[in-house]
Enzyme design. Structure first.
Site, PDB file in Angstrom:
ATOM      1  N   TYR A 253       0.805  -1.227   0.000  1.00 53.72           N
ATOM      2  CA  TYR A 253       0.000   0.000   0.000  1.00 53.72           C
ATOM      3  C   TYR A 253       0.840   1.280   0.000  1.00 53.72           C
ATOM      4  O   TYR A 253       1.871   1.365   0.668  1.00 53.72           O
ATOM      5  CB  TYR A 253      -0.909   0.000   1.240  1.00 53.72           C
ATOM      6  N   SER A 304       1.482  15.352   6.181  1.00 56.08           N
ATOM      7  CA  SER A 304       0.472  14.511   5.541  1.00 56.08           C
ATOM      8  C   SER A 304      -0.905  14.788   6.129  1.00 56.08           C
ATOM      9  O   SER A 304      -1.048  14.962   7.340  1.00 56.08           O
ATOM     10  CB  SER A 304       0.812  13.039   5.768  1.00 56.08           C
TER      11      SER A 304
END
Ligand code: OXD
Ligand code: MN
Length: 639
Positions: A253, A304
Site C-alpha cells: 500500500y 500529511s
C-alpha cells in the site's frame, strides 16, 4: 550494488540460482509480456539480479498501455484484489489487509556508511525521530531473510517510470520491479510509466533509480491466494542513497510500495538534490492569478493529511482570483540559469486522502476522481459508488453501505465507514484546474514558499519570515497534530520540520545547511507560515479555511509584489491592520484571537523547539539556525 551481497548469501542459503544470465532467464522464464530487447544493458542486468534473487515464474515488462491495464484489471478481479465501481467510469475499489493501511515509518530505513550521514547523532536523542539508519550488514541480512524466492510461482513486473515529464532535464527515471499488479496499475497513474521511458533511457545517460518491491507471498505460501497479499509482520523499506537504490518488502500500500513517491521523489530525491544543488520537497505547487491578471506560483509544505490537496485545488472565494494546480504533494525545485527557482511536480497523479473530501471542501477533487481512479479502503455503496466520512449524505439515499473491511455498515455502529487513511489514486491530467504549465519541462517560477500545520493554539493565521535564514528556521520549527497517514496516534502535536520528518534522505542538520546555502545560488522566494486550524477556547475553528484561504494567498501575493502591508512582530511579519481582505466573510471571524500572540505560549514554543533541536539535532544544527532561535527567544522575552 545493494543486491550483490545478497546473491552470495543466497547461494549459501538456498542452493544455486535458477539462472544467472538474463538471456538464460528469458529462455527459462518466459517473458510473458513485453520485449526484453527494449531494456538497456544496465536495466537488463538489474532485472537479471532481481530474477535471480526473487525467482519469479515469469516476467512482464510493462508498456503502460490501456490493453495492459485491461489485462491486469482482469487478473486482480479474479484474485479479488479489486472490485469494479459500476457507478463511475473505469473506477475500482481495493480493500487492503487491515494490517497494511499506512506508511510504516518505524520499518523504514536508510543505509549509509556512517550513521551520521543519515541521521543526526546526538547524546540525548532517545530515540531519534528524524529517520532510521541501518548498517550495510543489517541491510544485507534483512534482504537475505526476506527476498530469496519471494516471488516463486508469481509474475515479476518491470515498470520503467519517469518522475517528471518524460525527457525533461529536471526529470529522473526509475525502474520498479514488483510482484503486485495493484502497484503496477497505481504506478501507471502516479508516474509516467511504460515504453516511452525506456526510449529515453536508451537515448540518454542511462541512469535510473533501482526500486525492488515484493509483497512477500510466494505461490506456495498461505497468503498467496489472499485478495490482498502482504507480509505485514516482516515489512521493511530500505534505501541506499549512494547506489540510488530502494528495496521494499511486505506491504502493498501507498508510500511503502509505490516507490516513485516517498522513497524516490523524497528520500532518494533529496540526496540527489543535495549532491546536484537543488531541493526535493514535500510540497504542493499552485498558480494563483489576481484580479489584475498577474500570476505567481507558490509551493507549500504541510504534513500529511493537513489539506495540501485542498489548497492545491482551491476554489477562491475572493472575487477575481483564480487558482490552478501544478501538484499536490511533491516539488522538485532548481535555480535556472537566470537564478530563478523553478519547480516541477515529479508525479503524474494524486494519491489523496479520501475522508473529508466533498463538494463543500474540494469540489475540484470531486470533479477529478470519478473516472479512471483506484480507490483504496473507502466504503462502497450498493449502487456501485463510494462513500467516506465527510462526503455528502445524499450519497447514502436508498443504498446500503459496505465499510472498508467489507462488512455491512451503519452509522449507529459508531465505526468509520472508510479507513482514515483511505485514498483515491487518480490522474492529475483529469483535474479541471490543472495548470497549463504543469508539464512544462522548464518548471514554473516559485515566488513564495509556505510552511504550515495543524496548530489549534497560539499560532496565527499567517506570518512572514523576516529573511531567508529566518524562513529556514520556521521550516525547521514546524509542528503539527499527528495524522492517520502513518502509524501514529492522532492529536499529539509532533515536530515535523519542513513536513519532511518521515521523508529526509539524509542528516537533517546537513539538510538545513543545504537549505541555508540556497540563498547563495539564486533569488530565493519569500517564506511564510500559515495555520488554518487555530481554535477558540470553546474548541471551534477560528478561520473558515478552504476557499477563504484565498484571502491569505491574496496577502502573500501582495507581499511578493512588495506592498508594504505588514507590521513586525516578535515571531515575524503579520498583516498590518486592515491588510487581510475579510470583506464578505460570512459570520464573525475574530481576527484578534486569530492573530493573538500569547507570551507564555511563545515562551513555551521556543523552549520546545530548543529542547527538540538539542535532543534531535545536537551538534549538527547549523549556527545560523541556532542564532534564529536565540533571537526569537530574545524578542519573545520582551513581548
Ligand atoms: C502521502 C503522505 O501519502 O504524505 O502523501 O503520507
Ligand atoms: Mn504527502
Amino acid at each position: 550494488m545493494l543486491l550483490k551481497g545478497v546473491q552470495l548469501l543466497r547461494s549459501g542459503l538456498a542452493g544455486p540460482p535458477k539462472c544467472y544470465n538474463f538471456r538464460l532467464v528469458c529462455r527459462a522464464l518466459s517473458v510473458q509480456y513485453g520485449d526484453a530487447k527494449t531494456l538497456t544493458p544496465a536495466v537488463r542486468d538489474y532485472v537479471d539480479k532481481c530474477v535471480n534473487l526473487c525467482q519469479p515464474e515469469r516476467v512482464h515488462i510493462c508498456d503502460g498501455s490501456p490493453a495492459e491495464s485491461k489485462l491486469l484489471q482482469g487478473l486482480m478481479l479474479k484474485q479479488g484484489t479489486i472490485l469494479p465501481l459500476l457507478k463511475y467510469e473505469n473506477c475500482w475499489l481495493a480493500r487492503t489487509n487491515p494490517a497494511d493501511v499506512a506508511r510504516v515509518e518505524s520499518k523504514t530505513f536508510i543505509s549509509t556508511e556512517r550513521k551520521e550521514q543519515t541521521v543526526p547523532v546526538t547524546p540525548n536523542a532517545t530515540p531519534g525521530t528524524l529517520g532510521n539508519w541501518i548498517s550495510e550488514t543489517d541491510l544485507q541480512a534483512a534482504i537475505a531473510e526476506r527476498f530469496p524466492g519471494c516471488m516463486k510461482g508469481r509474475t515479476m513486473y518491470v515498470i520503467p517510470f519517469s518522475m517528471g515529464p518524460v525527457g525533461s532535464p529536471l526529470s529522473k527515471i526509475g525502474i520498479e520491479i514488483t510482484d503486485s499488479p495493484y502497484v503496477v496499475e497505481s504506478m501507471k497513474i502516479m508516474t509516467r510509466a511504460g515504453a516511452p521511458v525506456l526510449q529515453v533511457l536508451q537515448q540518454g545517460d542511462g541512469q535510473f533509480v533501482k526500486c525492488l518491491h515484493s509483497v512477500g507471498t510466494p505461490a506456495s505460501g498461505v497468503q498467496a491466494q489472499a485478495s490482498w497479499p502482504c507480509d505485514p509482520e516482516r515489512t521493511i523499506i530500505l534505501h541506499k542513497p549512494a547506489e540510488n537504490e530502494i528495496v521494499s518488502y511486505g506491504s502493498g500500500y501507498g508510500g511503502n510500495s509505490l516507490l516513485g513517491k516517498k522513497c524516490f521523489a523524497l528520500r532518494i530525491g533529496s540526496t540527489i538534490a543535495k549532491r546536484e544543488g537543488w531541493l526535493a520537497e514535500h510540497m504542493l505547487i499552485l498558480g494563483i492569478t489576481n484580479p489584475q491578471g498577474k500570476k505567481i506560483y507558490v509551493a507549500a509544505a504541510f504534513p500529511s493529511a493537513c489539506g495540501k490537496t485542498n489548497l492545491a485545488m482551491m476554489t477562491p472565494t475572493l472575487p477575481g482570483y483564480k487558482v490552478e494546480c501544478v501538484g499536490d504533494d511533491i516539488a522538485w525545485m532548481k535555480f535556472d540559469a537566470q537564478g530563478v527557482l523553478r519547480a516541477i511536480n515529479p508525479e503524474n497523479g494524486f494519491f489523496g486522502v479520501a475522508p473529508g473530501t466533498s463538494r463543500a471542501t474540494n469540489p475540484i477533487a470531486m470533479d477529478t476522481i470519478f473516472r479512471n481512479t483506484v480507490f483504496t479502503n473507502v466504503a462502497s455503496t450498493s449502487d456501485g459508488g463510494v462513500y467516506w466520512e465527510g462526503m455528502e449524505e445524499a450519497q447514502l439515499a436508498n443504498v446500503t453501505v459496505t465499510d472498508w473491511l467489507g462488512k455491512l455498515w451503519s452509522r449507529e455502529s459508531g465505526k468509520p465507514a472508510a479507513h482514515p487513511n483511505s485514498r483515491f489514486c487518480t490522474p492529475a491530467a483529469q483535474c479541471p484546474i490543472i495548470d497549463p504549465a504543469w508539464e512544462d519541462s522548464a518548471g514554473v517560477p516559485i515566488s513564495a514558499i509556505l510552511f504550515g500545520g495543524r496548530r489549534p493554539a497560539g499560532v496565527p493565521l499567517v506570518y512572514e519570515a523576516r529573511d531567508w535564514a529566518h524562513g529556514v528556521f520556521i521550516g525547521a520549527s514546524m509542528r503539527s497534530e499527528a495524522t492517520a497517514a502513518a502509524e501514529h496516534k492522532a492529536k499529539v502535536i509532533m515536530h515535523d520540520p519542513f513536513a519532511m520528518r518521515p521523508f529526509f534522505g539524509y542528516n537533517f542538520g546537513d539538510y538545513l545547511a543545504h537549505w541555508l546555502s540556497m540563498e547563495k545560488r539564486g533569488q530565493v522566494p519569500k517564506i511564510f507560515h500559515v495555520n488554518w486550524f487555530r481554535k477558540s477556547d470553546e474548541g471551534k475553528f477560528l478561520w473558515p479555511g478552504f476557499g477563504d484561504n484565498s484571502r491569505v494567498l491574496d496577502w502573500i501575493f501582495r507581499r511578493v509584489q512588495g506592498e508594504n502591508c505588514f507590521e513586525e512582530s516578535p515571531i515575524g511579519r503579520l498583516p498590518s491592520q486592515g491588510a487581510l481582505n475579510v470583506a464578505g466573510l460570512p459570520g464573525n471571524v475574530d481576527l484578534k484571537q486569530l492573530f493573538e500572540l500569547p507570551k507564555e505560549f511563545w515562551q513555551q514554543e521556543a523552549k520546545e523547539i530548543e529542547q527538540y533541536f538539542d535532543a534531535q539535532v545536537g551538534g549538527h544544527l547549523p549556527r545560523p539556525v541556532a542564532q534564529q532561535l536565540a533571537e526569537l527567544k530574545k524578542r519573545v522575552a520582551s513581548m
